[in-house]
Design a protein around this motif. Structure first.
Motif, short mmCIF file in Angstrom:
data_model
loop_
_atom_site.label_atom_id
_atom_site.label_comp_id
_atom_site.label_asym_id
_atom_site.label_seq_id
_atom_site.Cartn_x
_atom_site.Cartn_y
_atom_site.Cartn_z
N LEU A 35 5.19 26.25 -18.05
CA LEU A 35 5.83 25.48 -19.14
C LEU A 35 5.87 26.34 -20.40
O LEU A 35 4.83 26.70 -20.96
CB LEU A 35 5.04 24.20 -19.42
N LYS A 36 7.07 26.67 -20.84
CA LYS A 36 7.27 27.46 -22.06
C LYS A 36 8.09 26.63 -23.04
O LYS A 36 9.16 26.12 -22.70
CB LYS A 36 8.08 28.73 -21.74
N ILE A 37 7.60 26.49 -24.24
CA ILE A 37 8.32 25.70 -25.24
C ILE A 37 9.20 26.65 -26.06
O ILE A 37 8.67 27.54 -26.75
CB ILE A 37 7.33 24.98 -26.20
N PRO A 38 10.53 26.49 -26.02
CA PRO A 38 11.40 27.37 -26.81
C PRO A 38 11.04 27.29 -28.30
O PRO A 38 10.62 26.25 -28.79
CB PRO A 38 12.81 26.80 -26.57
N LYS A 39 11.25 28.42 -29.00
CA LYS A 39 10.88 28.50 -30.42
C LYS A 39 11.55 27.41 -31.24
O LYS A 39 10.93 26.79 -32.11
CB LYS A 39 11.31 29.89 -30.92
N ILE A 40 12.82 27.14 -30.93
CA ILE A 40 13.55 26.14 -31.72
C ILE A 40 12.89 24.76 -31.61
O ILE A 40 12.84 24.00 -32.58
CB ILE A 40 15.05 26.10 -31.30
N MET A 41 12.35 24.47 -30.43
CA MET A 41 11.65 23.17 -30.27
C MET A 41 10.37 23.15 -31.11
O MET A 41 10.00 22.13 -31.67
CB MET A 41 11.29 22.93 -28.81
N LEU A 104 17.24 21.47 -24.86
CA LEU A 104 16.81 21.28 -23.46
C LEU A 104 17.55 22.25 -22.54
O LEU A 104 16.98 22.74 -21.56
CB LEU A 104 17.04 19.82 -23.03
N ILE A 105 18.81 22.53 -22.88
CA ILE A 105 19.55 23.52 -22.07
C ILE A 105 18.89 24.90 -22.26
O ILE A 105 18.70 25.64 -21.30
CB ILE A 105 21.05 23.51 -22.45
N GLU A 106 18.49 25.19 -23.49
CA GLU A 106 17.79 26.47 -23.73
C GLU A 106 16.48 26.52 -22.93
O GLU A 106 16.10 27.57 -22.41
CB GLU A 106 17.52 26.63 -25.23
N ALA A 107 15.82 25.37 -22.83
CA ALA A 107 14.53 25.33 -22.11
C ALA A 107 14.70 25.66 -20.62
O ALA A 107 13.76 26.14 -19.98
CB ALA A 107 13.89 23.96 -22.27
N GLU A 108 15.90 25.43 -20.08
CA GLU A 108 16.13 25.76 -18.66
C GLU A 108 15.96 27.26 -18.42
O GLU A 108 15.55 27.68 -17.34
CB GLU A 108 17.55 25.35 -18.24
N THR A 110 13.85 29.39 -19.71
CA THR A 110 12.48 29.91 -19.64
C THR A 110 11.56 29.06 -18.76
O THR A 110 10.38 29.36 -18.62
CB THR A 110 11.89 29.99 -21.06
N ASN A 111 12.12 27.98 -18.20
CA ASN A 111 11.32 27.07 -17.36
C ASN A 111 12.06 26.85 -16.04
O ASN A 111 12.86 25.91 -15.93
CB ASN A 111 11.13 25.73 -18.08
N PRO A 112 11.81 27.72 -15.04
CA PRO A 112 12.60 27.67 -13.79
C PRO A 112 12.53 26.32 -13.09
O PRO A 112 13.46 25.94 -12.38
CB PRO A 112 11.96 28.75 -12.92
N TRP A 113 11.47 25.57 -13.26
CA TRP A 113 11.31 24.26 -12.60
C TRP A 113 12.19 23.19 -13.26
O TRP A 113 12.41 22.12 -12.70
CB TRP A 113 9.85 23.80 -12.69
N PHE A 114 12.68 23.47 -14.51
CA PHE A 114 13.28 22.41 -15.34
C PHE A 114 14.80 22.39 -15.23
O PHE A 114 15.46 23.43 -15.27
CB PHE A 114 12.87 22.64 -16.81
N LYS A 115 15.35 21.18 -15.13
CA LYS A 115 16.80 20.99 -15.23
C LYS A 115 17.04 19.99 -16.35
O LYS A 115 16.32 18.98 -16.44
CB LYS A 115 17.37 20.43 -13.93
N SER A 116 18.03 20.26 -17.19
CA SER A 116 18.18 19.40 -18.37
C SER A 116 18.53 17.96 -17.97
O SER A 116 18.32 17.03 -18.75
CB SER A 116 19.19 19.97 -19.36
N ASP A 117 19.04 17.75 -16.72
CA ASP A 117 19.30 16.36 -16.34
C ASP A 117 18.03 15.59 -15.94
O ASP A 117 18.09 14.43 -15.56
CB ASP A 117 20.40 16.25 -15.27
N PHE A 118 16.87 16.24 -16.06
CA PHE A 118 15.61 15.49 -15.91
C PHE A 118 15.46 14.51 -17.09
O PHE A 118 14.68 13.56 -17.02
CB PHE A 118 14.39 16.42 -15.92
N VAL A 119 16.20 14.81 -18.18
CA VAL A 119 16.11 13.97 -19.38
C VAL A 119 17.46 13.30 -19.61
O VAL A 119 18.50 13.94 -19.65
CB VAL A 119 15.74 14.82 -20.62
N ASP A 120 17.42 11.98 -19.75
CA ASP A 120 18.62 11.19 -20.00
C ASP A 120 18.61 10.80 -21.49
O ASP A 120 17.78 9.99 -21.90
CB ASP A 120 18.53 9.94 -19.10
#
Ligand SMILES: C[S@@+](CC[C@H](N)C(=O)[O-])C[C@H]1O[C@@H](n2cnc3c(N)ncnc32)[C@H](O)[C@@H]1O
Length: 322
Positions: A35-41, A104-108, A110-120
């Motif tokens: 889990l990596k939190i992008p700087k902008i977040m 959230l798209i940026e987070a994809e 740096t986070n290979p497990w994450f897809k932005s459609d996990f969040v509605d």
């Protein structure tokens, strides 16, 4: 300008240009393996604590997060849920929803497990949630409810109660203040929107939660947050603001009133093998038992010489021995 309009304008601006330090707290920005939190977040972390904890997230929960900010806690919740639309994020400000979606798209990346459609992401108001009754296991808000005036706060809490399933939990982080905040500060719409002058004492906050029907309350953390000083704010005395992390659980209301855990503990140090209060609490010698304030009071009233009851630590994290 109404204070809702002031709030919307403040967060529109904070969505377009990150306002580093707008809320800001002593909590570290936590990351976990993968889990990596992008700087902008991180720059758009407008919370005053954390609402994401693995102990709330067992059993594949459906999660609701109200007041999305830059999306950091949406990503942290998604780390645990990892499914399409597993986390629903609601916000009233279009620009904040857009910024969150972009982050959230940026987070994809740096986070290979994450897809932005996990969040509605949904446009909506905390006072009238676009969510069906009893469909949510974990609902969260961070540094939003303190902005509301009393009647709106009641409404916002009752909306969270409505959408939660039985035994679902509302997890929150919010500023609180034990001093009386003067009328000028209270009426300052910008300071209120900035989470500086709307906060109320912990006891009042807890009462609003239990009045809404939550049968169990856990105060999980209590920390220094801000000082309003006479040089910079319309006050003649220093005003000390804290922030708390609190969970309100939609358990049935016990007949003798809510269980409010503020970190009190009982320890039995008598000669017997155990002490049983015949009300669900069995204490073994020199072993700590976390108790709610109601139980602490009734045990203290016994005035036994072999029972120690601690003060509130404001750090309740559940549990017990074995
Ligand atoms: C202090 S920020 C907190 C953001 C985020 N929870 C965090 O911890 O970074 C408040 C958020 O609530 C949103 N908001 C303000 N009023 C709202 C309302 N009535 N309903 C839903 N969201 C609201 C703002 O746009 C902003 O995203």
């Amino acid at each position: 300008m109404s204070y809702l309009k002031t709030t919307k304008e403040l967060y529109k601006a904070a969505a377009i240009t990150p306002d580093v330090g707008l809320c800001c707290t002593t909590n570290p920005i936590w990351e976990l393996p993968g889990l990596k939190i992008p700087k902008i977040m991180q720059q758009m972390n407008y919370g005053c604590g954390s609402t994401v904890h693995h102990r709330d997230l067992t059993g594949n929960p459906k999660i609701l997060y109200v007041g999305v900010g830059g999306g950091m806690e949406l990503l942290q919740f998604a780390y645990f849920s990892r499914q399409t639309n597993g986390v629903v994020g609601v916000d009233i400000v279009d620009e904040m929803l857009d910024a969150s979606a972009k982050n959230l798209i940026e987070a994809e990346l740096t986070n290979p497990w994450f897809k932005s459609d996990f969040v509605d992401l949904k446009k909506g108001d905390a006072l009238s949630l676009p969510i069906a009754d009893a469909t949510i296991d974990v609902a969260a808000q961070n540094c939003l409810f303190n902005i509301f005036k009393t009647e709106e706060l009641k409404k916002a809490i009752s909306e969270m109660y409505r959408v939660l399933k039985p035994h679902g939990r509302l997890v929150m982080s919010d500023p609180t203040c034990e001093q009386e905040i003067n009328a000028t500060l209270r009426a300052d719409q910008k300071l209120r929107a900035m989470c500086l002058s709307g906060s109320i004492p912990i006891k009042e906050y807890v009462k609003m939660l239990t009045d809404a029907g939550f049968g169990t309350i856990e105060i999980r953390a209590r920390k220094p947050y801000r000082i309003l000083d006479p040089k910079n704010y319309p006050t003649q005395e220093l005003v000390y603001i804290e922030s708390i992390e609190v969970a309100a659980i939609k358990d049935p209301m016990p007949v003798d009133g809510p269980c409010v855990f503020t970190g009190k503990t009982a320890i039995y140090y008598g000669e017997e093998d155990y002490y049983d209060d015949h009300n669900g609490h069995v204490l073994f010698p020199n072993q700590p038992l976390a108790i709610c304030d109601k139980t602490a009071e009734s045990l203290a009233n016994l005035k036994r010489e072999d029972l120690f009851i601690s003060e509130s630590t404001w750090h309740y994290d559940g549990g017990g021995c074995c």
